[in-house]
Design a protein around this motif. Sequence first.
Motif, PDB file in Angstrom:
ATOM      1  N   LYS A   4       0.829  -1.196   0.000  1.00  0.00           N
ATOM      2  CA  LYS A   4       0.000   0.000   0.000  1.00  0.00           C
ATOM      3  C   LYS A   4       0.869   1.254   0.000  1.00  0.00           C
ATOM      4  CE  LYS A   4      -4.097   1.881   0.091  1.00  0.00           C
ATOM      5  NZ  LYS A   4      -5.040   1.691  -1.015  1.00  0.00           N
ATOM      6  N   ASN A   5       1.938   1.240   0.813  1.00  0.00           N
ATOM      7  CA  ASN A   5       2.837   2.393   0.863  1.00  0.00           C
ATOM      8  C   ASN A   5       3.528   2.616  -0.487  1.00  0.00           C
ATOM      9  OD1 ASN A   5       2.207   2.965   3.505  1.00  0.00           O
ATOM     10  ND2 ASN A   5       3.891   1.761   4.358  1.00  0.00           N
ATOM     11  N   LYS A   6       3.912   1.501  -1.133  1.00  0.00           N
ATOM     12  CA  LYS A   6       4.532   1.617  -2.450  1.00  0.00           C
ATOM     13  C   LYS A   6       3.554   2.240  -3.450  1.00  0.00           C
ATOM     14  CE  LYS A   6       7.918  -2.157  -2.290  1.00  0.00           C
ATOM     15  NZ  LYS A   6       8.308  -3.481  -2.858  1.00  0.00           N
ATOM     16  N   TYR A   7       2.287   1.797  -3.365  1.00  0.00           N
ATOM     17  CA  TYR A   7       1.274   2.330  -4.272  1.00  0.00           C
ATOM     18  C   TYR A   7       1.068   3.825  -4.032  1.00  0.00           C
ATOM     19  CZ  TYR A   7      -3.284   3.392  -6.287  1.00  0.00           C
ATOM     20  OH  TYR A   7      -4.308   3.982  -6.981  1.00  0.00           O
ATOM     21  N   LEU A   8       0.957   4.234  -2.752  1.00  0.00           N
ATOM     22  CA  LEU A   8       0.755   5.647  -2.431  1.00  0.00           C
ATOM     23  C   LEU A   8       1.951   6.479  -2.866  1.00  0.00           C
ATOM     24  CD1 LEU A   8      -0.955   5.442   1.087  1.00  0.00           C
ATOM     25  CD2 LEU A   8      -2.029   5.945  -1.115  1.00  0.00           C
ATOM     26  N   THR A   9       3.137   5.932  -2.733  1.00  0.00           N
ATOM     27  CA  THR A   9       4.345   6.646  -3.179  1.00  0.00           C
ATOM     28  C   THR A   9       4.310   6.873  -4.682  1.00  0.00           C
ATOM     29  OG1 THR A   9       5.619   5.676  -1.365  1.00  0.00           O
ATOM     30  CG2 THR A   9       6.863   6.594  -3.213  1.00  0.00           C
ATOM     31  N   MET A  10       3.857   5.858  -5.427  1.00  0.00           N
ATOM     32  CA  MET A  10       3.728   6.009  -6.880  1.00  0.00           C
ATOM     33  C   MET A  10       2.630   7.018  -7.227  1.00  0.00           C
ATOM     34  SD  MET A  10       4.128   2.046  -8.128  1.00  0.00           S
ATOM     35  CE  MET A  10       3.834   2.478  -9.844  1.00  0.00           C
ATOM     36  N   LEU A  11       1.523   6.983  -6.475  1.00  0.00           N
ATOM     37  CA  LEU A  11       0.420   7.921  -6.704  1.00  0.00           C
ATOM     38  C   LEU A  11       0.873   9.351  -6.440  1.00  0.00           C
ATOM     39  CD1 LEU A  11      -2.613   7.860  -7.482  1.00  0.00           C
ATOM     40  CD2 LEU A  11      -3.136   7.785  -5.036  1.00  0.00           C
ATOM     41  N   CYS A 636     -10.995   7.133  -2.857  1.00  0.00           N
ATOM     42  CA  CYS A 636     -10.535   6.511  -1.600  1.00  0.00           C
ATOM     43  C   CYS A 636      -9.010   6.483  -1.532  1.00  0.00           C
ATOM     44  CB  CYS A 636     -11.095   5.093  -1.482  1.00  0.00           C
ATOM     45  SG  CYS A 636     -12.868   5.025  -1.211  1.00  0.00           S
ATOM     46  N   ASP A 637      -8.372   6.135  -2.642  1.00  0.00           N
ATOM     47  CA  ASP A 637      -6.906   6.114  -2.671  1.00  0.00           C
ATOM     48  C   ASP A 637      -6.335   7.512  -2.470  1.00  0.00           C
ATOM     49  OD1 ASP A 637      -6.961   3.400  -3.113  1.00  0.00           O
ATOM     50  OD2 ASP A 637      -6.710   3.561  -5.293  1.00  0.00           O
ATOM     51  N   LEU A 638      -6.948   8.497  -3.122  1.00  0.00           N
ATOM     52  CA  LEU A 638      -6.463   9.870  -2.994  1.00  0.00           C
ATOM     53  C   LEU A 638      -6.644  10.398  -1.571  1.00  0.00           C
ATOM     54  CD1 LEU A 638      -7.775  11.273  -6.390  1.00  0.00           C
ATOM     55  CD2 LEU A 638      -5.376  11.141  -5.701  1.00  0.00           C
ATOM     56  N   LYS A 639      -7.721   9.992  -0.918  1.00  0.00           N
ATOM     57  CA  LYS A 639      -7.925  10.417   0.471  1.00  0.00           C
ATOM     58  C   LYS A 639      -6.887   9.783   1.395  1.00  0.00           C
ATOM     59  CE  LYS A 639     -12.811  11.709   0.244  1.00  0.00           C
ATOM     60  NZ  LYS A 639     -14.206  11.426   0.685  1.00  0.00           N
ATOM     61  N   GLU A 640      -6.491   8.562   1.086  1.00  0.00           N
ATOM     62  CA  GLU A 640      -5.406   7.941   1.863  1.00  0.00           C
ATOM     63  C   GLU A 640      -4.091   8.680   1.639  1.00  0.00           C
ATOM     64  OE1 GLU A 640      -4.847   3.733   2.172  1.00  0.00           O
ATOM     65  OE2 GLU A 640      -6.899   3.307   1.548  1.00  0.00           O
ATOM     66  N   LEU A 641      -3.859   9.088   0.382  1.00  0.00           N
ATOM     67  CA  LEU A 641      -2.655   9.862   0.087  1.00  0.00           C
ATOM     68  C   LEU A 641      -2.691  11.201   0.814  1.00  0.00           C
ATOM     69  CD1 LEU A 641      -0.034  10.312  -1.514  1.00  0.00           C
ATOM     70  CD2 LEU A 641      -1.441  11.180  -3.411  1.00  0.00           C
ATOM     71  N   LEU A 642      -3.841  11.833   0.819  1.00  0.00           N
ATOM     72  CA  LEU A 642      -3.995  13.114   1.513  1.00  0.00           C
ATOM     73  C   LEU A 642      -3.687  12.967   2.995  1.00  0.00           C
ATOM     74  CD1 LEU A 642      -4.899  16.091   1.307  1.00  0.00           C
ATOM     75  CD2 LEU A 642      -7.251  15.309   1.695  1.00  0.00           C
ATOM     76  N   ALA A 644      -1.793  10.674   4.294  1.00  0.00           N
ATOM     77  CA  ALA A 644      -0.353  10.410   4.426  1.00  0.00           C
ATOM     78  C   ALA A 644       0.448  11.704   4.342  1.00  0.00           C
ATOM     79  CB  ALA A 644       0.092   9.437   3.336  1.00  0.00           C
ATOM     80  N   TYR A 645       0.034  12.628   3.484  1.00  0.00           N
ATOM     81  CA  TYR A 645       0.694  13.933   3.422  1.00  0.00           C
ATOM     82  C   TYR A 645       0.543  14.669   4.749  1.00  0.00           C
ATOM     83  CZ  TYR A 645       1.419  13.936  -1.707  1.00  0.00           C
ATOM     84  OH  TYR A 645       1.843  13.682  -2.986  1.00  0.00           O
ATOM     85  N   ARG A 646      -0.699  14.687   5.258  1.00  0.00           N
ATOM     86  CA  ARG A 646      -0.980  15.469   6.470  1.00  0.00           C
ATOM     87  C   ARG A 646      -0.336  14.868   7.718  1.00  0.00           C
ATOM     88  NH1 ARG A 646      -7.286  16.892   4.843  1.00  0.00           N
ATOM     89  NH2 ARG A 646      -6.773  18.838   3.711  1.00  0.00           N
ATOM     90  N   ASN A 647      -0.151  13.540   7.688  1.00  0.00           N
ATOM     91  CA  ASN A 647       0.509  12.877   8.829  1.00  0.00           C
ATOM     92  C   ASN A 647       2.025  12.915   8.726  1.00  0.00           C
ATOM     93  OD1 ASN A 647      -1.960  12.221   9.895  1.00  0.00           O
ATOM     94  ND2 ASN A 647      -1.991  10.138   9.042  1.00  0.00           N
ATOM     95  N   GLY A 648       2.518  13.352   7.571  1.00  0.00           N
ATOM     96  CA  GLY A 648       3.962  13.376   7.378  1.00  0.00           C
ATOM     97  C   GLY A 648       4.547  12.040   6.968  1.00  0.00           C
ATOM     98  N   ASP A 649       3.683  11.036   6.670  1.00  0.00           N
ATOM     99  CA  ASP A 649       4.198   9.723   6.247  1.00  0.00           C
ATOM    100  C   ASP A 649       4.840   9.800   4.863  1.00  0.00           C
ATOM    101  OD1 ASP A 649       3.245   8.654   8.587  1.00  0.00           O
ATOM    102  OD2 ASP A 649       1.312   8.097   7.715  1.00  0.00           O
ATOM    103  N   ILE A 650       4.304  10.698   4.023  1.00  0.00           N
ATOM    104  CA  ILE A 650       4.873  10.932   2.698  1.00  0.00           C
ATOM    105  C   ILE A 650       5.086  12.435   2.541  1.00  0.00           C
ATOM    106  CG2 ILE A 650       4.471  10.793   0.203  1.00  0.00           C
ATOM    107  CD1 ILE A 650       2.817   8.317   0.669  1.00  0.00           C
ATOM    108  N   PRO A 651       6.295  12.871   2.190  1.00  0.00           N
ATOM    109  CA  PRO A 651       6.534  14.318   2.030  1.00  0.00           C
ATOM    110  C   PRO A 651       5.931  14.835   0.731  1.00  0.00           C
ATOM    111  CG  PRO A 651       8.504  13.101   1.471  1.00  0.00           C
ATOM    112  CD  PRO A 651       7.521  12.087   1.974  1.00  0.00           C
ATOM    113  N   GLU A 652       5.520  16.092   0.751  1.00  0.00           N
ATOM    114  CA  GLU A 652       5.040  16.720  -0.475  1.00  0.00           C
ATOM    115  C   GLU A 652       6.237  17.026  -1.365  1.00  0.00           C
ATOM    116  OE1 GLU A 652       1.669  19.645  -0.322  1.00  0.00           O
ATOM    117  OE2 GLU A 652       2.255  19.690   1.787  1.00  0.00           O
TER     118      GLU A 652
END
Length: 659
Positions: A4-11, A636-642, A644-652
């Motif tokens: 899932k993290n790999k997918y969000l990173t690609m997204l 749903c995927d985009l909301k998970e990405l959002l 992750a951005y807000r939690n700092g799990d993935i940097p903008e």
Amino acid sequence: MEMKNKYLTMLAKEYPTIGATTSEIINLEAIMNLPKATEHFVSDIHGEYDAFQHVLRNGSGNIKEKIGEMFTDRLTQKEMNALATVIYYPEEKTEDIVESFETQEEVHEWYRITISRLIELCRFVGSKYTQSKVRKAMPEEFSYITEELLFKDGTFTNKDEYYSEIIDSIISLDRGKEYVAALAYLIQRLVVDHLHVVGDIYDRGPYPDKIIDTLIRHHSVDIQWGNHDILWMGAASGSEVCMANVIRISARYNNLDILEESYGISLRYLSNFAEATYTGDPDSCFAPKIHPEDSILKEEIIQNTKIHQAIAIIQFKLEAAIIERHPEFQMSHRLLLNQIDYEKGTITIKGKEYPLLSNQFPTIDPNDPYTLTEEEKTIVAKLKEGFKNSGKLQKHISYLINKGSMYLTYNDNLLFHGCIPLNEDGSFMGMEIRGKYVYGKSLLDKFEDAVRKGFLYQNRSNNNKYLDLVWYLWTGPVSSLFGKDQMTTFERYYVEDKACHEEKKNAYYRMRNEVETCENILAEFGLDPAKGHIINGHTPVKEKRGEDPIKADGRMLVIDGGFSKAYQGTTGLAGYTLLYNSFGMVLVSHQPFTSPQEAIENEIDIVSTRRVVDKELERKKVKETDIGLKLQSQVCDLKELLEAYRNGDIPENGRTSFI
């Protein structure tokens, strides 16, 4: 979690910031609340290019319906007919109209009025799409000015002169004809969002190649293979027996030009052999079927008759090898050449002896009836080479492979051409395929797998295991595309007694009138029986005998297009098409099409009758469709990405760092 993290990173590469992500979420959620787009269903086109083109151009009457909604209070019926014809055939009709005027002022005035009306209609039919989608559909040359005219603000009048000047400039620069055509094709494009072709593009009519070229250019289409399509697909894949059937049917309907002129497949060896071997009696059962409107020389009839008989005998011989290779096909009763008494001129079928209408079998050895002569072997090899080396045919069949399937589930509907084979008790009929007994959905999946691999593996030595099954789809008793217990081709040629011609239909064709049967089939394919429909082609609906295309309380819709002239005397009309928009389903019945020339010159449309099948209580939205489900998944995927951005799990990725 890691996946899932790999997918969000690609997204995140596509939506690198919180702003980009939220913008796309807003966009997708808005799209899901637009009205459902219109689907158009056609079937059994059978090479009738002109009639098919007209039905595409008029959207099965949908364009005239929209014109009526927009202009009933402002235009006469004659003016609305003229506007519709301009939209169907813009270049030809515009030229006719312009040539009828005496002054340039009249020409300019007609262009100004017509362009204004087309813009108004275009704005109306495009109102249920996003501006982005309409913009992408615009012809590139006129995209800027069309966007300005379509999306103008009608509230304020500050720019009225600006809009008028755009239209006047188009006309004064002598681009009026081209712009009328651009708007007409844009309207055709927007009126129908997606096209379903429920089988049988090939055979009987003269231009299946033109139909496929049209479909290749179409913006959004899917195809469910028909039994006649399968023959051509098998022939292009290297099946000799499918190839023989294709040539036989083309000869039968006086349509050999499709092979030689359209696909560049030489019939010279076959023609020379037939000329030297058969008599070609024009009164025989091998004489081609000639439509009353067609003119043909007697010499050509004799030549076609000889070719027809020669390839039919080759076909019967080739079929025997497959039947003997596959005892699981249970088709040994179709081995008839060894049941002939060649001296008496009789044949024994199911224990009863019948006289033959012809005892001319110059290439058959009574002691070894299924072996090809050396000349026949050479002919088969040459023809096979022609089919496999026809670049145009290979391109067309590759398109059918990529765009087509045995069946399709789409927006709660199940689409297939022929039938779902049933036993007499209503249970699913099955057969053994490569050691496994399959039925229902699994049966059609196995058939589809064989068709795809038969084409993809056409140069492999062991391809027969797939191509034999492709031929079975044409003629086998458990084929979902054939739907009968046997194909009595030989008997129809050689035995007068019509009792021998009987081909008993599968129980499906009787039981599809029952709600329970349709619900069982829908459930087998994973659809909700309470709201799904089966959309079926293949069998002409004999309306003049009282047959109804709507069956099982609306669960089943039979839409054989009836494009083929050969059927219209039996059916009493030119078949059915179907429209499915946000308001529900409408079945459209058509009278025969005459010609594009008559449609253009006399503004004569196909006479169509619309019949509401299933009306939505509330207008259906995109979110309730299959596309809507995909969009919801993306949201749903985009909301998970959002998150992750807000939690700092993935940097903008768009952030700038200063040191």
